[in-house]
Design a protein around this motif. Structure first.
Motif, PDB file in Angstrom:
ATOM      1  N   ARG A  76       0.773  -1.264  -0.034  1.00 50.49           N
ATOM      2  CA  ARG A  76       0.119  -0.030  -0.102  1.00 50.49           C
ATOM      3  C   ARG A  76       0.887   1.102   0.006  1.00 50.49           C
ATOM      4  O   ARG A  76       1.748   1.318   0.831  1.00 50.49           O
ATOM      5  CB  ARG A  76      -1.087   0.079   1.269  1.00 50.49           C
ATOM      6  CG  ARG A  76      -2.115  -1.129   1.276  1.00 50.49           C
ATOM      7  CD  ARG A  76      -3.111  -1.090   2.295  1.00 50.49           C
ATOM      8  NE  ARG A  76      -2.639  -1.019   3.655  1.00 50.49           N
ATOM      9  CZ  ARG A  76      -3.531  -0.753   4.785  1.00 50.49           C
ATOM     10  NH1 ARG A  76      -4.356   0.034   4.474  1.00 50.49           N
ATOM     11  NH2 ARG A  76      -2.895  -1.001   5.855  1.00 50.49           N
ATOM     12  N   ALA A  77       0.733   2.240  -0.957  1.00 57.63           N
ATOM     13  CA  ALA A  77       1.514   3.118  -0.969  1.00 57.63           C
ATOM     14  C   ALA A  77       0.678   4.451  -1.414  1.00 57.63           C
ATOM     15  O   ALA A  77      -0.336   4.489  -2.030  1.00 57.63           O
ATOM     16  CB  ALA A  77       2.663   3.138  -1.993  1.00 57.63           C
ATOM     17  N   ALA A  81      -3.147   7.131  -4.297  1.00 60.10           N
ATOM     18  CA  ALA A  81      -2.627   5.791  -3.473  1.00 60.10           C
ATOM     19  C   ALA A  81      -2.679   4.656  -4.409  1.00 60.10           C
ATOM     20  O   ALA A  81      -3.213   4.844  -5.579  1.00 60.10           O
ATOM     21  CB  ALA A  81      -3.600   5.696  -2.327  1.00 60.10           C
ATOM     22  N   LEU A  82      -2.025   3.657  -3.976  1.00 57.98           N
ATOM     23  CA  LEU A  82      -1.839   2.313  -4.896  1.00 57.98           C
ATOM     24  C   LEU A  82      -2.141   1.085  -3.882  1.00 57.98           C
ATOM     25  O   LEU A  82      -1.392   1.294  -2.776  1.00 57.98           O
ATOM     26  CB  LEU A  82      -0.768   2.394  -5.475  1.00 57.98           C
ATOM     27  CG  LEU A  82      -0.182   1.148  -5.960  1.00 57.98           C
ATOM     28  CD1 LEU A  82      -1.225   0.746  -7.309  1.00 57.98           C
ATOM     29  CD2 LEU A  82       1.230   0.917  -6.458  1.00 57.98           C
ATOM     30  N   PHE A  83      -2.756   0.104  -4.494  1.00 61.33           N
ATOM     31  CA  PHE A  83      -2.646  -1.152  -3.806  1.00 61.33           C
ATOM     32  C   PHE A  83      -2.295  -2.027  -4.653  1.00 61.33           C
ATOM     33  O   PHE A  83      -2.760  -2.091  -5.624  1.00 61.33           O
ATOM     34  CB  PHE A  83      -4.012  -1.440  -3.282  1.00 61.33           C
ATOM     35  CG  PHE A  83      -3.909  -3.118  -2.446  1.00 61.33           C
ATOM     36  CD1 PHE A  83      -3.372  -3.168  -1.373  1.00 61.33           C
ATOM     37  CD2 PHE A  83      -4.644  -3.978  -3.417  1.00 61.33           C
ATOM     38  CE1 PHE A  83      -3.398  -4.427  -0.914  1.00 61.33           C
ATOM     39  CE2 PHE A  83      -4.312  -5.209  -2.766  1.00 61.33           C
ATOM     40  CZ  PHE A  83      -3.971  -5.802  -1.574  1.00 61.33           C
ATOM     41  N   LEU A  84      -1.165  -2.901  -4.415  1.00 63.49           N
ATOM     42  CA  LEU A  84      -0.543  -4.072  -5.530  1.00 63.49           C
ATOM     43  C   LEU A  84      -0.278  -5.005  -4.722  1.00 63.49           C
ATOM     44  O   LEU A  84       0.508  -5.093  -3.690  1.00 63.49           O
ATOM     45  CB  LEU A  84       0.621  -3.191  -6.209  1.00 63.49           C
ATOM     46  CG  LEU A  84       1.760  -3.960  -6.895  1.00 63.49           C
ATOM     47  CD1 LEU A  84       0.916  -4.472  -8.051  1.00 63.49           C
ATOM     48  CD2 LEU A  84       2.874  -3.354  -7.376  1.00 63.49           C
ATOM     49  N   ARG A 117      -2.943   6.514  -8.006  1.00 64.94           N
ATOM     50  CA  ARG A 117      -4.404   7.097  -8.538  1.00 64.94           C
ATOM     51  C   ARG A 117      -5.247   7.861  -7.741  1.00 64.94           C
ATOM     52  O   ARG A 117      -4.808   7.445  -6.277  1.00 64.94           O
ATOM     53  CB  ARG A 117      -5.114   5.854  -9.221  1.00 64.94           C
ATOM     54  CG  ARG A 117      -4.571   5.196 -10.315  1.00 64.94           C
ATOM     55  CD  ARG A 117      -4.692   5.834 -11.436  1.00 64.94           C
ATOM     56  NE  ARG A 117      -3.839   5.242 -12.577  1.00 64.94           N
ATOM     57  CZ  ARG A 117      -3.898   5.379 -13.951  1.00 64.94           C
ATOM     58  NH1 ARG A 117      -5.032   6.092 -14.264  1.00 64.94           N
ATOM     59  NH2 ARG A 117      -3.142   4.903 -14.667  1.00 64.94           N
ATOM     60  N   PRO A 118      -6.118   8.712  -8.029  1.00 68.35           N
ATOM     61  CA  PRO A 118      -6.779   9.294  -6.998  1.00 68.35           C
ATOM     62  C   PRO A 118      -7.370   8.388  -6.006  1.00 68.35           C
ATOM     63  O   PRO A 118      -8.115   7.362  -6.153  1.00 68.35           O
ATOM     64  CB  PRO A 118      -7.863   9.891  -7.615  1.00 68.35           C
ATOM     65  CG  PRO A 118      -7.632  10.228  -9.109  1.00 68.35           C
ATOM     66  CD  PRO A 118      -6.769   8.927  -9.193  1.00 68.35           C
ATOM     67  N   ALA A 141      -6.925   8.077  -0.997  1.00 65.76           N
ATOM     68  CA  ALA A 141      -6.397   8.140   0.046  1.00 65.76           C
ATOM     69  C   ALA A 141      -5.767   6.793   0.683  1.00 65.76           C
ATOM     70  O   ALA A 141      -6.081   5.978   0.604  1.00 65.76           O
ATOM     71  CB  ALA A 141      -7.149   8.896   1.176  1.00 65.76           C
ATOM     72  N   LEU A 142      -4.605   7.044   1.157  1.00 62.65           N
ATOM     73  CA  LEU A 142      -3.785   6.068   1.984  1.00 62.65           C
ATOM     74  C   LEU A 142      -3.833   6.552   3.501  1.00 62.65           C
ATOM     75  O   LEU A 142      -3.018   7.759   3.736  1.00 62.65           O
ATOM     76  CB  LEU A 142      -2.532   5.699   1.572  1.00 62.65           C
ATOM     77  CG  LEU A 142      -1.901   4.864   2.373  1.00 62.65           C
ATOM     78  CD1 LEU A 142      -2.385   3.489   2.396  1.00 62.65           C
ATOM     79  CD2 LEU A 142      -0.266   4.655   1.973  1.00 62.65           C
TER      80      LEU A 142
END
Lengths: 446, 476
Positions: free
Chosen positions: B71-72, B78-81, B102-103, B105-106
């Motif tokens: 999670r970044a 933010a991104l989840f990979l 991408r739009p 929040a983290l």
């Protein structure tokens, strides 16, 4: 043109050279009763959640392999979450039960590139669906979650390598104040989103209505609803492992389950273009399989293991939820062949009955043959077709009674009823093509 | 699972640095999990329990699973990979760049100041990893023992389907906020489906049991449970069903508690729980409902949850009154209540979600046997009916249906016994227990001392309960 096609083919290849692992598998065979199979899998899912959700874009990728030994009807499988020569060799050792079962050097296995990540089409899903709803002169708040699923597989059953398979499809979930719609689509184009808009508008118009309570009567099922019914009472019922719960699977051949208007085929090669298959998850070539021919059981769904136990059965319907699961016989793409009755005539002869456009869930108890189908809404049939809306409808019946109640099949089949099948907890996409059907004499429970 | 297979915290921190460098993300978290499972499946051949154990069509799978999730991001992007296989080295993160965010929040938890995360794995996980061959041998021996024990009690029973999973997993996480966590657990589960045909009645029963170790599953006791359920399910229905007192076994009480689970987590659940009480006590003074992520010897026990937040026991219902809500770190301090580590991932592919770990009704001092023998005229319900209903509704239907004044009702189909003055006077092959959720808690008259856990999502535990004020009717 040819070079472009070859390039696309290359990009869709999961492993670039199948000869090395195929050769290694042949070294595992100790005697003629043993078969070894390698299954390589790569899965990608991109998820776009509604605006405001945390981690709105979620990308999941995974790849791995499984080696399976089949001997005297028993399987032994070893799986790993990586594709590499050492992982391949370790899995071979585990199924063979010896160290260095394929020699001292593991085969060299190189994987192809992942397909390009295209997010634009997923990002447009919400606006396209909203426009499709607005075209029906209504508007309401929706939270859309769109996902694209891709799966590449390569099966090698020593010494033959099946053609690589690639599937790409979408799933959509639309959350409204009065419920959630979810389903699968071959694409996010307008022609695939329009039927979803129709379902959502039907649900809007039936919101707040009490559950439908009615006795025996005429029910007309639209293509989506007919597909779900046939999935439960024909496809699941004729999977060899389901049949085995109540006796020898091959004894079902020839049984009369419905009237002569019921011709049902399972044909993975005629699924929507992006999901069609030429071989199953065991590497066996798929066939166009008559499940019901004029209402009688013709050829149940079988994989290699069941075909070995029941010699009359033909393999080619094996599916596996992932490399970590053993394959089993499952439906992929179900087709109800059209009848001779124009769709309008189904309604003309069904005035006073109920029209059901979609079921949002269905289940079959394989041991007692009871089936439950739930529709979020329906419509009463008037003299000119479906008229006013009703609330939720639940149909509880025996599978045999449901099929026996089918009295007419319309002449216009549509791609419909795509969804997730969750038999035994293994989630798999299923597709269908069906016309509308009419049922008579069924009890509709509340 | 040997922890040596997981990357060290230094490797994870290096990877986090590389992610931040390439993507420009202000914050990031990496979660890495590895596990192995030995699975034994019995094919649906309607195997008679008296069959030669060597003839079992057992399919064996040995599975190695490993993957990681990143999670970044920051407040706006933010991104989840998630990906399978080992964690890439620092140079393998080049594919994560500014365009990957991408739009969205983290938010990540900060290290807790008042509690130091314990990094000691649970005792069950500490026991060491048996070789896969041993697990397979022990698993097959368990299934053979089970069939032998059941064959002695009920030779006409048939095994429809069986699945035994035995494995171990370990996970490690670290984030740029300084949170770290490690967990390890072992679990064995068995899912069994048996059928029987007796006096023209055909029926079947399913059982799902779990233990932290395969050797703790107990083939003989499970065979006893199956025989009991099959006997009840094939019995003729009773001519009359008393509705005064209902004692429910730990197995059925666990199902009832699981129905209440949405009321026992998060802010919304807390509001609904308070509303259910309507200013009155929720249940009798001896009623304690607890969720404990660090329960001693529990299957899910871990020092921290899957975001690295320390776990603790949360008294959701204390002395029959609402105690404190189960809140994640994001809701820490809401209405003056403290958070607990309660966000778990269903696997490395999943994001953490608020859920229970060991949700249970604490056992009281009353012997369970005295509850059963104390029934004057009522039922002792043993378990859910295999093909019956088990559901609760919490809100009045928005799509029709009658609106009821009280919030929430439940209905559960069960099998059981008819009891008169402590003696069994008949069987109840299928009854429907219904009522309001308020009455379910308020009607508890006795709580037994035989607390037992069953696998649900997480672990749900309950002892024998004596219930009043509910409706019982025969079904089918």
């Amino acid at each position: 043109m040819r070079s472009n096609a070859n390039g696309a083919e290359q990009r869709r290849r999961l492993i670039s050279d199948v000869a090395a692992p195929a050769d290694a598998l042949t070294r595992l065979v100790a005697h003629g009763d043993q078969q070894f199979e390698a299954f390589f899998e790569r899965v990608e899912s991109v998820e776009l959640l509604p605006k405001g959700a945390p981690n709105r874009v979620r990308l999941r990728k995974e790849q791995g392999l499984a080696i399976r030994k089949i001997e005297n009807g028993r399987s032994r499988l070893a799986a790993a979450d990586t594709i590499s020569g050492p992982a391949f060799a370790a899995c071979c050792d585990r199924v063979a039960g010896t160290a260095r079962s394929i020699g001292t050097a593991p085969p060299r296995i190189r994987t192809g590139r992942w397909p390009a990540l295209r997010l634009a089409e997923i990002e447009q899903a919400e606006s396209r669906l909203t426009r499709a709803v607005n075209r029906r002169r209504v508007g309401f708040p929706m939270e859309i979650t769109a996902r694209r699923h891709r799966r590449q597989i390569q099966v090698i059953r020593s010494p033959i390598a099946a053609p690589p398979q690639f599937e790409e499809y979408f799933s959509l979930q639309a959350k409204t104040p009065w419920g959630v719609w979810g389903g699968l689509l071959p694409s996010l184009a307008d022609e695939d989103l329009d039927p979803i808009a129709l379902c959502l508008v039907d649900r809007l118009r039936s919101r707040g209505l009490p559950p439908h309570r009615g006795g025996a009567g005429v029910i007309v099922l639209g293509p989506n609803a007919a597909a779900v019914l046939l999935h439960e009472v024909v496809a699941h019922a004729l999977e060899a492992d389901t049949l085995a719960l109540s006796g020898a699977p091959d004894q079902a051949v020839g049984l009369k389950l419905g009237g002569p208007e019921l011709d049902v085929v399972d044909d993975p090669s005629s699924a929507p273009r992006v999901c069609k298959r030429s071989s199953d998850d065991e590497g066996t070539a798929v066939i166009s399989r008559w499940l019901l021919r004029r209402g009688r059981v013709r050829q149940p769904l079988a994989d290699l293991a069941w075909a070995e136990r029941c010699p009359g059965m033909i393999p080619g319907a094996a599916r596996r939820a992932s490399r970590h699961r053993l394959p089993g016989p499952r439906t992929s793409h179900l087709e109800l062949l059209p009848g001779a009755i124009p769709e309008g005539d189904l309604f003309a002869e069904a005035a006073g009955g109920i029209y059901i456009g979609e079921f949002d869930s269905g289940s079959l108890d394989p041991l007692n043959g009871r089936c439950v189908l739930r529709a979020p809404c329906g419509r009463r049939i008037g003299a000119s077709g479906p008229v006013d809306h009703t609330g939720p409808i639940e149909i509880r019946s025996r599978a045999a009674d449901l099929l026996a109640a089918v009295t007419a099949v319309a002449d216009r089949p549509l791609a419909a009823g795509a969804g997730w099948c969750a038999k035994d907890g293994a989630l798999m996409p299923v597709w269908a093509r069906c016309p509308s059907i009419r049922l008579e004499g069924l009890q509709v429970a509340d | 699972m040997k922890s040596a297979r997981l990357p060290g915290l230094r490797s994870i921190r290096l990877a986090l640095g590389a992610v931040r460098e390439h993507s420009g993300a202000p914050g990031a978290e990496l979660y890495v999990k590895a596990g192995n499972t030995c699975r034994i499946e019995i094919d649906p051949w309607m195997t008679p329990v008296t069959t030669d154990p060597d003839d079992l069509q057992a399919q064996v799978s040995v599975l190695d699973e490993r993957g990681w999730a990143l999670r970044a991001g920051g407040a706006r992007r933010a991104l989840f990979l998630a990906d399978s296989g080992p964690l890439p080295g620092p140079s393998g993160w080049r594919r994560v760049n500014r365009h990957s965010l991408r739009p969205g929040a983290l938010r990540l938890p900060s290290p807790s100041s008042d509690t130091t995360p314990r990094t000691t794995p649970s005792p069950a996980a500490d026991a060491g990893e048996p070789p896969p061959d041993d697990e397979e041998t022990a698993g097959l021996a368990f299934l053979r023992d089970l069939l032998r024990c059941l064959g002695e009690r009920m030779p006409e029973a048939r095994l429809v389907r069986g699945r035994l999973d035995s494995g171990a997993s370990a996970a490690v996480l670290a984030s740029t906020t300084g949170v770290t966590g490690r967990s390890a657990r072992r679990l064995a589960t068995v899912e069994l489906d048996f059928a029987i045909s007796r006096d023209g009645r055909q029926t079947h029963c399913s059982l799902y049991r779990a233990a932290s170790n395969l050797h703790l599953l107990g083939a003989d006791s499970i065979a006893g449970e199956i025989a009991e359920r099959l006997t009840l399910a094939t019995a003729p229905p009773p001519p009359f069903l008393p509705t005064g007192e209902v004692a429910v076994s730990p197995a059925l009480a666990c199902n009832l508690l699981a129905l209440l689970a949405p009321l026992l987590r998060g802010r919304d659940g807390w509001r609904r729980l308070r509303k259910l009480g309507a200013g009155q006590p929720l249940g009798p003074p001896q009623l304690q409902i607890v969720d404990d992520g660090a329960l001693d010897a529990g299957w899910m026990s871990a020092a921290s949850d899957d975001e690295g937040v320390p776990t603790r026991a949360v008294a959701l219902v204390r002395d029959g009154e609402p105690g404190e809500p189960l809140l994640s770190w994001e809701d820490d301090g809401w209405s003056g209540y403290a958070a607990a580590g309660c966000r778990r991932r269903s696997g490395w592919r999943a994001l953490p979600e608020l859920c229970h770990s060991h949700l249970y009704i604490a056992g009281a001092s009353e012997p369970a046997e005295s509850i059963r023998s104390g029934i004057v005229h009522g039922c002792y319900l043993l378990d859910r009916a295999h093909d019956g209903r088990c559901q609760a509704t919490f809100e009045p239907s928005t799509n029709g249906g009658e609106r009821r004044p009280e919030e929430g009702r439940f209905e559960v189909d069960a099998i059981g016994l008819v009891i008169r003055r402590g003696a069994i006077v008949g069987e109840a092959p299928k009854v429907r227990l219904t009522g309001s959720l308020r009455q379910l808690l308020r009607g508890i008259r006795a709580i037994g001392d035989d607390l037992r856990f069953l696998p649900a999502p997480g672990a749900v535990g309950a002892p024998t309960l004596l219930l009043t004020g509910l409706q019982v009717e025969a079904v089918g």
